[in-house]
Write a protein that holds these residues in place. Structure first.
Motif, mmCIF file in Angstrom:
data_model
loop_
_atom_site.group_PDB
_atom_site.id
_atom_site.type_symbol
_atom_site.label_atom_id
_atom_site.label_comp_id
_atom_site.label_asym_id
_atom_site.label_seq_id
_atom_site.Cartn_x
_atom_site.Cartn_y
_atom_site.Cartn_z
ATOM 1 N N ASN A 100 0.826 -1.210 0.000
ATOM 2 C CA ASN A 100 0.000 0.000 0.000
ATOM 3 C C ASN A 100 0.859 1.258 0.000
ATOM 4 N N ARG A 106 1.796 1.897 -3.560
ATOM 5 C CA ARG A 106 0.669 2.458 -4.312
ATOM 6 C C ARG A 106 0.515 3.946 -4.010
ATOM 7 N N THR A 107 0.650 4.308 -2.744
ATOM 8 C CA THR A 107 0.549 5.715 -2.361
ATOM 9 C C THR A 107 1.688 6.523 -2.988
ATOM 10 N N ILE A 125 1.702 9.862 -5.475
ATOM 11 C CA ILE A 125 2.444 11.072 -5.099
ATOM 12 C C ILE A 125 3.375 11.479 -6.240
ATOM 13 N N ALA A 178 -2.354 14.138 -3.965
ATOM 14 C CA ALA A 178 -2.343 12.679 -3.796
ATOM 15 C C ALA A 178 -3.394 12.261 -2.777
ATOM 16 N N ALA A 179 -3.517 13.030 -1.707
ATOM 17 C CA ALA A 179 -4.530 12.726 -0.691
ATOM 18 C C ALA A 179 -5.930 12.817 -1.283
ATOM 19 N N LEU A 186 -6.537 9.771 -3.554
ATOM 20 C CA LEU A 186 -6.650 8.526 -2.798
ATOM 21 C C LEU A 186 -7.778 8.559 -1.774
ATOM 22 N N LEU A 221 -7.834 10.187 1.020
ATOM 23 C CA LEU A 221 -7.227 10.064 2.348
ATOM 24 C C LEU A 221 -6.948 11.454 2.899
ATOM 25 N N SER A 230 -2.064 11.346 6.534
ATOM 26 C CA SER A 230 -1.913 9.906 6.260
ATOM 27 C C SER A 230 -0.982 9.673 5.074
ATOM 28 N N VAL A 231 -1.103 10.526 4.046
ATOM 29 C CA VAL A 231 -0.244 10.387 2.874
ATOM 30 C C VAL A 231 1.192 10.765 3.213
ATOM 31 N N ALA A 243 2.694 7.966 5.081
ATOM 32 C CA ALA A 243 3.001 6.827 4.213
ATOM 33 C C ALA A 243 4.328 7.049 3.490
#
Length: 319
Positions: A16, A19-20, A24, A33-34, A37, A39, A43-44, A47
């Motif tokens: 995961n 993937r993140t 990005i 990106a957040a 996704l 999110l 959190s991003v 990650a």
């Protein structure tokens, strides 16, 4: 940061996080990106931090005005795309299992590709495998090569300027380009023209019409004809270049065999040179590392067999 042992990285890495990171890298922003996704931004960011700690290297250099992948980050992004390309094939490979040939074929195609041989391969494939499906995505030649390299396409057919050592190349056919104008152009209907008559004319063309790109022979001819250096309109689509020529924006290059019907219908007029048109080769691109389902293997092997059994002189169009 301390780099992890290579033998542990594969087993300990959270997929995961990869993937993140891919998202990005593609949008070049933690915030965007957040959003993509769905999110929260922390959190991003977390990650990305965890992935950098796991890899043991900085992946992104960023501040208020700059967002760039490091050398390691760019390498990881390219490898991650290949990983996800392979994973995305799993449902297709499994769906293709069984007695009857089923599955989906994804073909990446340049808009220039007009070939009776390719059409015959599609027809024979459908007759022998009626339950198989396919999608054909038209894209600039450089994007066709990228899709094949990243295993997002079963195979590709396009022009080639520089060969990628990771791909296999087979010449499908050779076409010849000529200059054409539309009905409202001052040169339309005039016979006995020479290349000198094109001097200073405005023009339209393809994005690849450059000395260093796939249509280098056309670019050289443009220079020899001394066309106006300011190209009025460009496109990666043959249909759109044709549209601009017919609309009278300027003269432009098209494959002779593709333009033949429009010439007969009076929509286009052939311009010089008449005897020495530039030749362009069109290639089949295959990634030998791509796992293929039965449908992909059947269509590709059928096309390759047709190419091999058809003499080169029968694969030269418009010469």
């Amino acid at each position: 940061m301390v780099s992890p042992r290579p033998d542990r990285l594969v087993w300990d890495l959270d997929w995961n996080l990869l993937r993140t990171f891919v998202v990005i890298a593609e949008v070049k922003s933690i915030t965007r990106a957040a959003e993509r996704l769905n999110l929260k931004q922390p959190s991003v960011s977390n990650a990305l931090r965890r992935l950098e700690e796991r890899i043991g290297q900085r992946l992104v250099e960023r501040d208020a005005t700059r967002f760039e992948l490091t050398e390691v980050g760019q390498l990881l992004y390219e490898q991650s795309i290949e990983v996800f390309g392979t994973i995305s094939q799993l449902p297709l490979v499994m769906r293709g299992a069984g007695d009857e040939v089923t599955g989906h074929v994804t073909i990446a195609l340049a808009s220039h590709v007009v070939s009776p041989l390719f059409d015959r391969a599609l027809a024979e494939f459908h007759r022998s495998s009626p339950r198989a499906s396919m999608s054909i995505a038209v894209a600039p030649s450089v994007d066709v090569a990228r899709q094949v390299r990243e295993r997002r396409a079963s195979f590709g057919i396009c022009l080639v300027s520089q060969r990628d050592p990771s791909l296999d190349y087979t010449m499908v056919y050779r076409e010849f380009f000529g200059f054409f104008c539309g009905p409202d152009h001052r040169l339309y209907g005039r016979e006995g023209l020479t290349l000198a008559d094109l001097e200073g004319e405005t023009s339209v063309s393809f994005h690849t019409d450059h000395i260093s790109d796939a249509l280098r022979p056309v670019a050289l001819l443009r220079s020899e004809a001394k066309l106006d250096a300011n190209v009025i309109g460009v496109s990666s689509s043959l249909e759109e270049v044709r549209r601009m020529i017919v609309a009278g924006l300027g003269i432009g290059p098209l494959p002779l065999h593709v333009a033949r019907r429009d010439v007969v219908d009076g929509l286009l007029w052939r311009l010089p040179p008449y005897d020495t048109p530039p030749a362009i080769d069109i290639f089949l691109l295959v990634n030998p590392e791509r796992a293929m389902n039965r449908a992909e293997r059947a269509l590709l092997s059928g096309l390759q067999a047709l190419i091999a059994e058809t003499p080169l002189e029968e694969r030269i169009y418009g010469g």
